[in-house]
Enzyme design. Structure first.
Site, PDB file in Angstrom:
ATOM      1  CD1 TRP A 102      -2.093  -2.265   1.733  1.00  0.00           C
ATOM      2  CD2 TRP A 102      -2.893  -1.322  -0.126  1.00  0.00           C
ATOM      3  NE1 TRP A 102      -3.034  -3.108   1.199  1.00  0.00           N
ATOM      4  CE2 TRP A 102      -3.545  -2.559   0.062  1.00  0.00           C
ATOM      5  CE3 TRP A 102      -3.238  -0.561  -1.244  1.00  0.00           C
ATOM      6  CZ2 TRP A 102      -4.519  -3.045  -0.807  1.00  0.00           C
ATOM      7  CZ3 TRP A 102      -4.214  -1.044  -2.125  1.00  0.00           C
ATOM      8  CH2 TRP A 102      -4.834  -2.266  -1.900  1.00  0.00           C
ATOM      9  CG  ASP A 171      -3.181   4.209   3.761  1.00  0.00           C
ATOM     10  OD1 ASP A 171      -4.284   4.155   4.345  1.00  0.00           O
ATOM     11  OD2 ASP A 171      -2.855   3.418   2.849  1.00  0.00           O
ATOM     12  CE  LYS A 195      -8.581  -1.852   4.292  1.00  0.00           C
ATOM     13  NZ  LYS A 195      -8.755  -3.157   3.663  1.00  0.00           N
TER      14      LYS A 195
HETATM   15  N1  PMP Z   1      -4.326   1.414   2.097  1.00  0.00           N
HETATM   16  C1  PMP Z   1      -4.437   0.301   2.833  1.00  0.00           C
HETATM   17  C2  PMP Z   1      -3.578   0.150   4.048  1.00  0.00           C
HETATM   18  C3  PMP Z   1      -5.350  -0.687   2.462  1.00  0.00           C
HETATM   19  O1  PMP Z   1      -5.471  -1.798   3.185  1.00  0.00           O
HETATM   20  C4  PMP Z   1      -6.166  -0.493   1.319  1.00  0.00           C
HETATM   21  C5  PMP Z   1      -7.213  -1.483   0.880  1.00  0.00           C
HETATM   22  N2  PMP Z   1      -7.097  -2.754   1.298  1.00  0.00           N
HETATM   23  C6  PMP Z   1      -6.005   0.676   0.573  1.00  0.00           C
HETATM   24  C7  PMP Z   1      -5.083   1.616   1.001  1.00  0.00           C
HETATM   25  C8  PMP Z   1      -6.801   0.943  -0.664  1.00  0.00           C
HETATM   26  O2  PMP Z   1      -8.097   1.224  -0.309  1.00  0.00           O
HETATM   27  P1  PMP Z   1      -9.264   1.391  -1.417  1.00  0.00           P
HETATM   28  O3  PMP Z   1      -9.364   0.064  -2.104  1.00  0.00           O
HETATM   29  O4  PMP Z   1     -10.460   1.716  -0.607  1.00  0.00           O
HETATM   30  O5  PMP Z   1      -8.844   2.463  -2.338  1.00  0.00           O
END
Ligand code: PMP
Length: 359
Positions: A102, A171, A195
């Protein structure tokens, strides 16, 4: 009705009282004769819902008045782009900490916008470790520094957050509202809702307002934070259902005693699982001990065949969503705020039996 224990990484388990309340209000919200999904986002009822949702989030997280709280579309993925578009000033650079998949996605977006320094990377360690604050050397004069507080795929987290001279951006998608910290250390935090905060399709951001002024006019109006501040999360039609459910999750979290109480419960849940993993060489926990996530617990079994059997037999026993992320395989148990301790107990019981039969 049969509810399973849902270990999915996101969309993930929601508190049962929240679902029950939403169900009971679905067809006729506050005697309006319609559901929340059918009414105007500019009407009186929704206006109260979004304002209360924001106020509860502020109370829960201790967010000071000089920060704006925004409900945005596009997931955390859109924030990967919005952060550099708004904050990466011409001629300056941004620091990024590469803790996993991520964080890496955020880095890829920042590189498109401007000079991006990856000041630490866990890639050589297969992303199984997070840095201690003392291991990070931030660049003097950086426009901002970016971290991902909890990497959902590998199952690691920052054990402690760094103090930075540059505005710190995080994030927090997979550990927001699960651990206490000093909010003032951050200039901007963001998190997808699916989450720890509510349903998918909505992102929370809290940003120090003074930072939003620096966004150049070359950035499209929609992608400027200040656009969403001046028309508070109503510049475009927000995910009204998401905001409503988010408000119910806030009520639930506050009733549980807030973030400190959740952190205590989350630590107890995670300890139960890590103690089981550490007790026998049959289980091979993935993350370095110092970096272990409280939210996403990852481990391997002696073979992929055993892993597949584990996932299938667990699902048959009502323990669903344990398959690791498709990019890394293995097992992952996501045990967010709303995941009950009894579910972790059930998993530990299942693991002991599985090991007896297959170990
Ligand atoms: N950052 C983290 C730490 C994540 O776990 C996720 C999704 N699993 C995201 C960003 C991306 O999120 P989204 O799919 O809602 O854009």
């Amino acid at each position: 009705m049969r509810r399973i224990y849902n270990f999915a990484a996101g969309p993930a388990v929601l508190p049962l009282p929240v679902l029950e309340k939403a169900g009971s209000e679905l067809l006729d919200f506050q005697s309006s004769g319609m559901s929340i999904m059918e009414m105007s986002h500019r009407g009186e009822i929704f206006d109260a819902i979004i304002k209360e949702a924001e106020a509860k989030f502020r109370r829960l997280m201790g967010i000071p008045d000089d920060y704006a709280v925004l409900f945005l579309p596009g997931g955390a993925s859109q924030q990967f782009a919005m952060v550099p578009l708004n904050l990466l000033l011409p001629g300056r650079s941004a620091d990024y900490v590469d803790t996993g998949s991520w964080a890496w996605r955020a880095i890829e977006e920042a590189k498109i916008v401007g000079r991006t320094n990856v000041i630490w990377s866990g890639r050589d360690k297969r992303y199984m470790t997070a840095p201690k604050p003392s291991q990070l050397r931030f660049t003097p004069g950086a426009a901002y520094a970016h971290i991902c507080s909890n990497e959902t795929i590998a199952g690691i987290r920052f054990p402690a957050f760094p103090e930075t001279e540059a505005p710190l951006v995080a994030d927090m998608s997979s550990d927001i509202a699960s651990r206490t910290f000093d909010f003032r250390r951050f200039a901007l935090i963001y998190a997808s809702a699916q989450k720890n905060l509510g349903p998918a399709g909505m992102t929370l951001a809290a940003i120090r307002k003074d930072l939003t002024e620096r966004c150049p006019d070359t950035v499209n109006v929609f992608f400027r934070y200040r656009t969403h501040i001046s028309e508070p999360s109503l510049y475009n039609t927000p995910n009204t259902w998401g905001v409503y459910l988010f408000g119910l999750v806030m009520d639930w979290l506050l009733e549980q005693g807030g973030v400190a109480a959740m952190e205590k419960l989350n630590t107890a849940k995670a300890d139960m699982l890590y103690d089981t993993l550490d007790a026998s060489p049959f289980w091979r926990p993935c993350a370095d001990k110092d970096s272990r996530s409280l939210m996403n617990v990852t481990w391997r079994l002696p073979s992929e065949e055993l892993e597949n059997r584990f996932v299938k037999e667990a699902a048959d026993a009502g323990l669903d969503g344990l398959k690791g992320h498709r990019s890394v395989g293995g097992i992952r148990a996501s045990i967010y705020n709303a995941f009950p301790a009894e579910g972790v107990k059930a998993l530990v019981g299942f693991m002991k039996e599985f090991e007896r039969k297959n170990g």
